[in-house]
Design a protein around this motif. Structure first.
Motif, PDB file in Angstrom:
ATOM      1  N   ALA A 176       0.831  -1.200   0.000  1.00  0.00           N
ATOM      2  CA  ALA A 176       0.000   0.000   0.000  1.00  0.00           C
ATOM      3  C   ALA A 176       0.863   1.246   0.000  1.00  0.00           C
ATOM      4  CB  ALA A 176      -0.917  -0.017   1.220  1.00  0.00           C
ATOM      5  N   ALA A 177       0.258   2.350  -0.432  1.00  0.00           N
ATOM      6  CA  ALA A 177       0.963   3.624  -0.459  1.00  0.00           C
ATOM      7  C   ALA A 177       1.199   4.129   0.957  1.00  0.00           C
ATOM      8  CB  ALA A 177       0.145   4.651  -1.237  1.00  0.00           C
ATOM      9  N   THR A 178       2.312   4.831   1.144  1.00  0.00           N
ATOM     10  CA  THR A 178       2.567   5.537   2.386  1.00  0.00           C
ATOM     11  C   THR A 178       1.630   6.738   2.466  1.00  0.00           C
ATOM     12  OG1 THR A 178       4.895   4.885   2.458  1.00  0.00           O
ATOM     13  CG2 THR A 178       4.283   6.873   3.670  1.00  0.00           C
ATOM     14  N   ILE A 179       0.989   6.929   3.608  1.00  0.00           N
ATOM     15  CA  ILE A 179       0.106   8.074   3.808  1.00  0.00           C
ATOM     16  C   ILE A 179       0.777   9.050   4.752  1.00  0.00           C
ATOM     17  CG2 ILE A 179      -2.112   8.866   4.712  1.00  0.00           C
ATOM     18  CD1 ILE A 179      -3.354   6.275   3.870  1.00  0.00           C
ATOM     19  N   GLN A 180       0.911  10.292   4.321  1.00  0.00           N
ATOM     20  CA  GLN A 180       1.526  11.325   5.153  1.00  0.00           C
ATOM     21  C   GLN A 180       0.551  12.470   5.382  1.00  0.00           C
ATOM     22  OE1 GLN A 180       5.042  13.305   3.599  1.00  0.00           O
ATOM     23  NE2 GLN A 180       5.759  13.767   5.678  1.00  0.00           N
ATOM     24  N   PRO A 181       0.271  12.838   6.635  1.00  0.00           N
ATOM     25  CA  PRO A 181      -0.617  13.973   6.912  1.00  0.00           C
ATOM     26  C   PRO A 181       0.100  15.302   6.706  1.00  0.00           C
ATOM     27  CG  PRO A 181       0.182  13.035   8.969  1.00  0.00           C
ATOM     28  CD  PRO A 181       0.710  12.159   7.857  1.00  0.00           C
ATOM     29  N   LEU A 182      -0.664  16.293   6.302  1.00  0.00           N
ATOM     30  CA  LEU A 182      -0.124  17.633   6.058  1.00  0.00           C
ATOM     31  C   LEU A 182      -1.159  18.663   6.460  1.00  0.00           C
ATOM     32  CD1 LEU A 182       1.767  19.786   4.724  1.00  0.00           C
ATOM     33  CD2 LEU A 182       0.591  19.292   2.573  1.00  0.00           C
ATOM     34  N   ALA A 195       0.096   1.485   8.920  1.00  0.00           N
ATOM     35  CA  ALA A 195      -0.873   0.821   8.056  1.00  0.00           C
ATOM     36  C   ALA A 195      -2.146   0.512   8.837  1.00  0.00           C
ATOM     37  CB  ALA A 195      -0.273  -0.465   7.489  1.00  0.00           C
ATOM     38  N   GLY A 196      -3.283   0.539   8.133  1.00  0.00           N
ATOM     39  CA  GLY A 196      -4.553   0.253   8.788  1.00  0.00           C
ATOM     40  C   GLY A 196      -5.663   0.182   7.765  1.00  0.00           C
ATOM     41  N   GLY A 197      -6.858  -0.135   8.229  1.00  0.00           N
ATOM     42  CA  GLY A 197      -7.998  -0.194   7.334  1.00  0.00           C
ATOM     43  C   GLY A 197      -8.424   1.179   6.866  1.00  0.00           C
ATOM     44  N   ARG A 198      -9.398   1.200   5.975  1.00  0.00           N
ATOM     45  CA  ARG A 198      -9.848   2.448   5.352  1.00  0.00           C
ATOM     46  C   ARG A 198     -10.306   3.476   6.388  1.00  0.00           C
ATOM     47  NH1 ARG A 198     -15.057   4.009   3.687  1.00  0.00           N
ATOM     48  NH2 ARG A 198     -15.842   1.940   4.168  1.00  0.00           N
ATOM     49  N   LYS A 199     -11.220   3.086   7.237  1.00  0.00           N
ATOM     50  CA  LYS A 199     -11.753   4.032   8.218  1.00  0.00           C
ATOM     51  C   LYS A 199     -10.707   4.409   9.256  1.00  0.00           C
ATOM     52  CE  LYS A 199     -16.646   2.837   7.766  1.00  0.00           C
ATOM     53  NZ  LYS A 199     -17.883   2.380   8.473  1.00  0.00           N
ATOM     54  N   ALA A 200      -9.907   3.426   9.671  1.00  0.00           N
ATOM     55  CA  ALA A 200      -8.867   3.709  10.662  1.00  0.00           C
ATOM     56  C   ALA A 200      -7.835   4.681  10.100  1.00  0.00           C
ATOM     57  CB  ALA A 200      -8.189   2.415  11.095  1.00  0.00           C
ATOM     58  N   ALA A 201      -7.472   4.491   8.824  1.00  0.00           N
ATOM     59  CA  ALA A 201      -6.492   5.383   8.198  1.00  0.00           C
ATOM     60  C   ALA A 201      -7.036   6.800   8.094  1.00  0.00           C
ATOM     61  CB  ALA A 201      -6.118   4.850   6.817  1.00  0.00           C
ATOM     62  N   ALA A 202      -8.313   6.929   7.731  1.00  0.00           N
ATOM     63  CA  ALA A 202      -8.919   8.255   7.620  1.00  0.00           C
ATOM     64  C   ALA A 202      -9.002   8.940   8.981  1.00  0.00           C
ATOM     65  CB  ALA A 202     -10.309   8.144   7.004  1.00  0.00           C
ATOM     66  N   GLN A 203      -9.380   8.186  10.009  1.00  0.00           N
ATOM     67  CA  GLN A 203      -9.480   8.755  11.353  1.00  0.00           C
ATOM     68  C   GLN A 203      -8.112   9.168  11.889  1.00  0.00           C
ATOM     69  OE1 GLN A 203     -11.480   5.656  13.504  1.00  0.00           O
ATOM     70  NE2 GLN A 203     -13.512   6.202  12.727  1.00  0.00           N
ATOM     71  N   GLU A 204      -7.101   8.339  11.641  1.00  0.00           N
ATOM     72  CA  GLU A 204      -5.754   8.663  12.107  1.00  0.00           C
ATOM     73  C   GLU A 204      -5.210   9.884  11.372  1.00  0.00           C
ATOM     74  OE1 GLU A 204      -1.366   6.547  12.702  1.00  0.00           O
ATOM     75  OE2 GLU A 204      -3.045   5.422  11.843  1.00  0.00           O
ATOM     76  N   ALA A 205      -5.469   9.948  10.063  1.00  0.00           N
ATOM     77  CA  ALA A 205      -5.017  11.095   9.280  1.00  0.00           C
ATOM     78  C   ALA A 205      -5.703  12.375   9.749  1.00  0.00           C
ATOM     79  CB  ALA A 205      -5.294  10.860   7.803  1.00  0.00           C
ATOM     80  N   GLU A 206      -7.002  12.294  10.024  1.00  0.00           N
ATOM     81  CA  GLU A 206      -7.745  13.472  10.487  1.00  0.00           C
ATOM     82  C   GLU A 206      -7.204  13.970  11.825  1.00  0.00           C
ATOM     83  OE1 GLU A 206     -12.240  14.555  12.011  1.00  0.00           O
ATOM     84  OE2 GLU A 206     -12.012  13.044  10.420  1.00  0.00           O
ATOM     85  N   ARG A 207      -6.954  13.044  12.750  1.00  0.00           N
ATOM     86  CA  ARG A 207      -6.396  13.434  14.047  1.00  0.00           C
ATOM     87  C   ARG A 207      -5.030  14.090  13.889  1.00  0.00           C
ATOM     88  NH1 ARG A 207      -8.697   8.444  15.885  1.00  0.00           N
ATOM     89  NH2 ARG A 207      -6.716   7.389  15.473  1.00  0.00           N
ATOM     90  N   ALA A 208      -4.207  13.516  13.022  1.00  0.00           N
ATOM     91  CA  ALA A 208      -2.864  14.059  12.819  1.00  0.00           C
ATOM     92  C   ALA A 208      -2.918  15.460  12.227  1.00  0.00           C
ATOM     93  CB  ALA A 208      -2.054  13.128  11.912  1.00  0.00           C
ATOM     94  N   VAL A 209      -3.780  15.667  11.225  1.00  0.00           N
ATOM     95  CA  VAL A 209      -3.871  16.975  10.585  1.00  0.00           C
ATOM     96  C   VAL A 209      -4.438  18.013  11.558  1.00  0.00           C
ATOM     97  CG1 VAL A 209      -4.950  18.295   8.713  1.00  0.00           C
ATOM     98  CG2 VAL A 209      -4.013  16.024   8.255  1.00  0.00           C
ATOM     99  N   ARG A 210      -5.405  17.623  12.363  1.00  0.00           N
ATOM    100  CA  ARG A 210      -5.939  18.536  13.387  1.00  0.00           C
ATOM    101  C   ARG A 210      -4.825  18.982  14.335  1.00  0.00           C
ATOM    102  NH1 ARG A 210     -11.480  18.846  13.682  1.00  0.00           N
ATOM    103  NH2 ARG A 210     -12.636  17.169  12.616  1.00  0.00           N
ATOM    104  N   HIS A 211      -4.012  18.034  14.768  1.00  0.00           N
ATOM    105  CA  HIS A 211      -2.919  18.335  15.697  1.00  0.00           C
ATOM    106  C   HIS A 211      -1.892  19.256  15.028  1.00  0.00           C
ATOM    107  CE1 HIS A 211      -0.055  17.789  18.938  1.00  0.00           C
ATOM    108  NE2 HIS A 211       0.851  17.353  18.075  1.00  0.00           N
TER     109      HIS A 211
END
Length: 257
Positions: free
Chosen positions: A171-177, A230-246
């Motif tokens: 899977a692709a690496t996901i990076q929050p910004l 790495a994680g499932g679809r919803k988990a990845a979206a939730q983790e990304a959202e938390r990271a971007v908020r922070h």
């Protein structure tokens, strides 16, 4: 007066760049990546936008950058830092002038009214990332007032990872910004003033664009976070959202690192 003094050179640079980029994309030349980079940097300099970067894009490829969305300026700001591709709603392709520029930027368009669009878009995202281009996804699906992060949509994040996994076995690496508008005319922008820099809701583009050109002196911070586990679809979206908020909170509060 200042707005028109900016518009004229921007139009000239755009008219010069369009045929060069069209040829580069048509022939798949290496300049298809470097021309947009130089163009965005030059336009930001003409408008009077300064960009501060905290952190750095992950070196890993394939790379999906998941960000908040505040303004049309986001495209220029991100496009001035590194060669990349954007995911945008299909309506953008039909906007006069801007639609052409988006296509030359090799933007991936998604039809939000089509139930079958996600699979096609995921395939295009996977192809671009396989080719070495980071893809930027504004996961809120719309723009905000710059003071907050709206809920992330998980469909495209999950589809992009699934598409990459099917094609490459990984899977692709996901990076929050986080994209934060922090200054105007040399002064910090507070909570009350930040929505004047943002372009969101039912705001018309032309008046907002002219106001930004008239003022200039915009300061933007790009704050890159650590790649996500790495994680499932919803988990990845939730983790990304938390990271971007922070990350956004850190940028708006002027915290370092």
């Amino acid at each position: 007066m200042r707005a028109w003094l900016v518009i004229v050179p921007v139009v000239l640079v755009t008219l010069l760049g369009i045929p060069l980029q069209w040829l580069s994309v048509a022939l798949r030349l290496p300049t298809r990546r470097t021309i947009p980079l130089l163009y965005h940097r030059l336009v930001l300099a003409l408008i009077g936008v300064r960009v501060r970067v905290v952190g750095a894009p992950a070196p890993a490829r394939p790379l999906l950058i998941v960000a908040n969305h505040v303004s049309w300026l986001d495209i220029l700001v991100l496009g001035s830092r590194l060669p990349l591709c954007f995911v945008a709603k299909s309506e953008v392709a039909r906007w006069p002038g801007i639609g052409l520029l988006a296509k030359l930027q090799r933007t991936i368009f998604v039809d939000r009214t089509s139930r079958t669009a996600t699979g096609r878009v995921a395939g295009e995202m996977a192809a671009r990332m396989n080719d070495g281009d980071p893809v930027v996804l504004f996961a809120e699906g719309t723009s905000s007032d710059g003071n907050r992060v709206l809920p992330f949509r998980s469909a495209l994040i999950g589809a992009a990872r699934q598409g990459m996994g099917e094609e490459e076995g990984a899977a692709a690496t996901i990076q929050p910004l986080a994209i934060a508008y922090i200054g105007l005319a040399g002064l910090p922008v507070g909570r009350a003033g930040r929505p004047h820099l943002a372009w969101y809701g039912d705001m018309d583009l032309a008046p907002h664009l002219m106001e930004v050109l008239r003022r200039g002196g915009v300061e933007v911070e790009l704050r890159f976070g650590a790649p996500l586990a790495a994680g499932g679809r919803k988990a990845a979206a939730q983790e990304a959202e938390r990271a971007v908020r922070h990350l956004l909170a850190q940028a708006l509060n002027g915290r370092h690192g």
